[in-house]
Design a protein around this motif. Structure first.
Motif, short mmCIF file in Angstrom:
data_model
loop_
_atom_site.label_atom_id
_atom_site.label_comp_id
_atom_site.label_asym_id
_atom_site.label_seq_id
_atom_site.Cartn_x
_atom_site.Cartn_y
_atom_site.Cartn_z
N ILE A 179 -1.48 -2.06 -6.96
CA ILE A 179 -0.96 -3.15 -6.03
C ILE A 179 -0.81 -4.36 -7.01
O ILE A 179 0.35 -5.28 -7.08
CB ILE A 179 -1.76 -3.48 -4.88
N LYS A 180 -1.54 -4.80 -8.02
CA LYS A 180 -1.35 -5.95 -8.93
C LYS A 180 -0.25 -5.79 -9.81
O LYS A 180 0.61 -6.82 -9.96
CB LYS A 180 -2.55 -6.15 -9.63
N SER B 37 -7.85 -1.95 -0.92
CA SER B 37 -7.81 -2.51 -2.36
C SER B 37 -9.06 -2.86 -2.71
O SER B 37 -9.21 -2.67 -4.09
CB SER B 37 -6.69 -3.76 -2.30
N MET C 118 -6.28 1.49 -6.47
CA MET C 118 -5.34 0.94 -5.55
C MET C 118 -4.87 -0.45 -5.80
O MET C 118 -3.83 -0.71 -5.87
CB MET C 118 -5.73 1.26 -4.09
N TRP C 119 -6.02 -1.07 -6.21
CA TRP C 119 -5.98 -2.41 -6.52
C TRP C 119 -5.10 -2.69 -7.80
O TRP C 119 -4.25 -3.51 -7.69
CB TRP C 119 -7.42 -3.24 -6.48
N VAL D 197 0.91 -1.14 0.05
CA VAL D 197 -0.05 0.08 -0.11
C VAL D 197 0.81 1.42 -0.04
O VAL D 197 0.70 2.20 -0.81
CB VAL D 197 -0.91 -0.09 1.13
#
Length: 359
Positions: A308-309, A298, A304-305, A55
């Motif tokens: 992160i992926k 996420s 955000m998700w 994050v």
């Protein structure tokens, strides 16, 4: 209670002395339970550490997150990261080991937990104020400068460190053992009352702020929908951000309110409450809260998700490249070795042939 060097203050005693006075030994883990808790807790704490690092990295690397809200959100992730470290330290310094701890190590162990909790609470309060300012000014993000956000983050950690070290600085019961609590045998009951009441009041303040914000935004959205015929997707962005923080706050309140209530009952010296029975379950709830937060970030924020992926893909591709490069190096070295062996064999055969002809 001020700390002094009086002979009646048992500073040199191990924690077993204080646990025996608080009757905590009757509710200790047995060895099998302790191993299971340490294994399960290690998995949860590993997830907490890795997820919150992702994050924080997502906020740093993605320019779309370079706003006060996301800076404060990453600071909240940093407090959860500290909580993960505190849980690991607590798990491997509990049970029979905790009885051999010194007073200073016990204050350090509890101080880590208190600092992480104070930092999470202070971050949520600052985020609530930032959301309130931005929404009331009809903006997605507030006009806080990076310098002010940095000062707020420093202030959050300064207050949290102070709150976590207050018992060590003097508000304890080492010199007045009759005032000690049961759940935290070095903490005075008056400190537990102050700690739990102040946190519960902050919970109420933050919940009321977000309810006011949510009601205001929903009314504005209804008015805008009535006067606009176009798409209103861009107008839903503030609602998404508010829902994200409200979910985080709701999880925080649900996971920590039972523990604060039990601490308050312990501070009030409730004899019928049997607060020691709830100790291990309250700790499990606290760990669960730190596990939930990065999942909420996420799940509620698609950007955000996605970030992160992408970070996880970069890490995986990087490890694959390292493996492939190592494999190529090994293949090249094996090829060179086989080539050199063939050349040596050919040269040896030539030499042996020449020797035969000469003879």
């Amino acid at each position: 209670m001020k700390m002094s060097s009086h002979d009646s203050c048992p500073y040199n005693q191990r924690m077993g002395f204080f646990y025996n006075r608080s009757n905590i030994t009757s509710t200790e883990w047995d060895q099998t339970q302790l191993i299971l808790v340490q294994c399960f807790g290690s998995i949860c704490c590993g997830f907490i550490l890795v997820a919150n690092v992702l994050v924080i990295t997502a906020v740093i690397t993605n320019r779309r997150f370079h706003y006060p809200f996301y800076y404060l959100l990453s600071n909240l992730a940093a407090s959860d990261f500290l909580a993960g470290i505190a849980y690991v330290y607590l798990m491997f310094n509990t049970g029979k080991v905790s009885h051999e701890l010194s007073v200073q190590v016990y204050f350090f162990r509890q101080g880590l937990l208190d600092i992480s909790l104070s930092a999470s609470l202070a971050n949520l309060l600052v985020i609530a104020l930032e959301r309130y300012i931005s929404v009331m000014n009809c903006k997605i993000h507030s006009n806080l400068t990076k310098r002010r956000v940095t000062l707020l983050i420093i202030l959050v950690w300064g207050i949290s460190i102070f709150m976590g070290t207050v018992p060590y600085l003097g508000w304890n019961c080492i010199c007045s053992l009759e005032l000690c609590s049961k759940l935290a045998p070095l903490f005075s009951r008056s400190y537990l009352i102050f700690w739990s009441v102040s946190n519960l009041v902050l919970f109420l303040i933050m919940v009321s702020i977000y309810l006011r914000i949510y009601i205001y935004v929903m009314r504005k959205t209804v008015v805008l929908k009535a006067h606009t015929s176009g798409s209103t997707n861009h107008k839903r962005t503030p609602i998404k951000l508010i829902k994200t923080v409200m979910t985080v706050l709701g999880a925080f309140v649900i996971c920590w309110t039972p523990g604060l209530v039990v601490l308050l009952l312990d501070g009030l010296d409730c004899q019928r409450c049997e607060v020691l029975k709830f100790k291990r379950w309250l700790l499990l709830l606290a760990v669960l809260n730190s596990v939930m937060n990065p999942i909420i970030y996420s799940y509620k924020d698609e950007e955000m998700w996605t970030t992160i992926k992408n970070l996880m893909r970069c890490v995986c591709s990087g490890t694959r490249r390292q493996r492939s490069s190592k494999a190529n190096i090994q293949r090249n070295s094996a090829h060179e070795t086989s080539t050199s062996l063939k050349e040596n064999t050919t040269e040896d055969s030539k030499v042996s042939t020449q020797e035969m002809l000469t003879s």
